[in-house]
Write an enzyme that holds these catalytic residues in place. Sequence first.
Site, PDB file in Angstrom:
ATOM      1  N   ASP A 150       2.819  -7.183   9.375  1.00 17.43           N
ATOM      2  CA  ASP A 150       3.013  -5.742   9.450  1.00 17.43           C
ATOM      3  C   ASP A 150       2.016  -5.013   8.562  1.00 17.43           C
ATOM      4  O   ASP A 150       1.587  -5.536   7.533  1.00 17.43           O
ATOM      5  CB  ASP A 150       4.441  -5.383   9.037  1.00 17.43           C
ATOM      6  N   ASN A 171      -1.432  -7.011   0.150  1.00 17.26           N
ATOM      7  CA  ASN A 171      -2.165  -7.601  -0.967  1.00 17.26           C
ATOM      8  C   ASN A 171      -1.467  -8.834  -1.510  1.00 17.26           C
ATOM      9  O   ASN A 171      -2.094  -9.811  -1.866  1.00 17.26           O
ATOM     10  CB  ASN A 171      -2.333  -6.570  -2.085  1.00 17.26           C
TER      11      ASN A 171
END
Length: 274
Positions: A150, A171
Site C-alpha cells: 500500500d 520506509n
Amino acid sequence: MAMTAASVFGSGGCLELLTSSKAMRGKLWTRLAPFISKRHASTSQTSLSSSSSSCSVINPWLFVGLGNPGEKYQCTRHNVGFDMIDMFAQSQGISLTRHPFKALFGEGMVEGVPVLLAKPQTYMNLSGESVGPLAAYYKLPLNRVLVAFDDMDLPCGVLRLQPKGGYGRHNGSVDFIIMCFNELIRVKSLIYHFRKNREFGRLRIGIGRPPGQMDPKAFVLQKFNKTGRERIDSAIEEGVEILKLVVTKGLTEAARSSNVDQKYKHLTTHDMQL
C-alpha cells in the site's frame, strides 16, 4: 573469509530453516525441469564437451504481498498487498500454504514461466526476515522479485509499477527488506551481486492519505468505506493483469504500458477519506 548463511543469520534460526527445506527446493526444481531448454551443437554426435551444448534455465518470478497476519487486519488498507497476492493466486489456481520462511507460500506456472508467491507472516515491518531468506534460498536475482504494498502517496485505487527505486511511504518495511538483501548478496549461493540492492520491483497500490490530522498509522489499519473498497477491488483485478504482464514481458515493459493507463485514473479523486 567468505560469508556464509550462518554468519549472516547466526547458528540457528534461518540456517535451520534452510537445512529443513532442502526437500522442498528439490521438489520445486524437479517440477521446473521440463522448462529447462538445452541447445546442442550438431557438428559432433560423440562430443560431450561444454562447447557443443549449453543449458538455459528460466528463472522463476517471486511476487510478494506485504501485510499483517491475523483476522483483525483483514481488509484493512495496510493489507492490500496480501489482497493482491490472494487474487493473483486464485486467478492462476495456485494454493498458498505455510512455508518455513515465515510466510504463506505457493508456486505454479504462468504462461510457461515458474512463479513463486509469498505473504510474509512476520508483520509488516519485519517482512525482510521472510523475503530475504526466501529469495536467497531459491537463488533469485533481485530483478526477478516484485513486492506489492500500500502507498499513501497515490490516490485510492491507482497502481504504479516500478522496476526498481524508491519506497514511497513504506520506509520501514521495504527498507528492512533492502537491509536483508544487503546481507544476503554476500552469501555465495546467490547468483548475482547488487550495488545498493534496490533492484527489486515494486507494485505500489494507492490507498490515499488520511483526512485532516489523522495519524497515518491509525489510517492504514482501518478498513475502506464502500467506495474505497470498490476502487481497491477494481485496482486489484487490474493488478492481476499487470503481474501477468510482468511474467510475459518483464518489469520494464510492463511498467511502460501499465503506468500510462494508471496515470490519469481517478485524476480528480484525491479523496483521502475513502
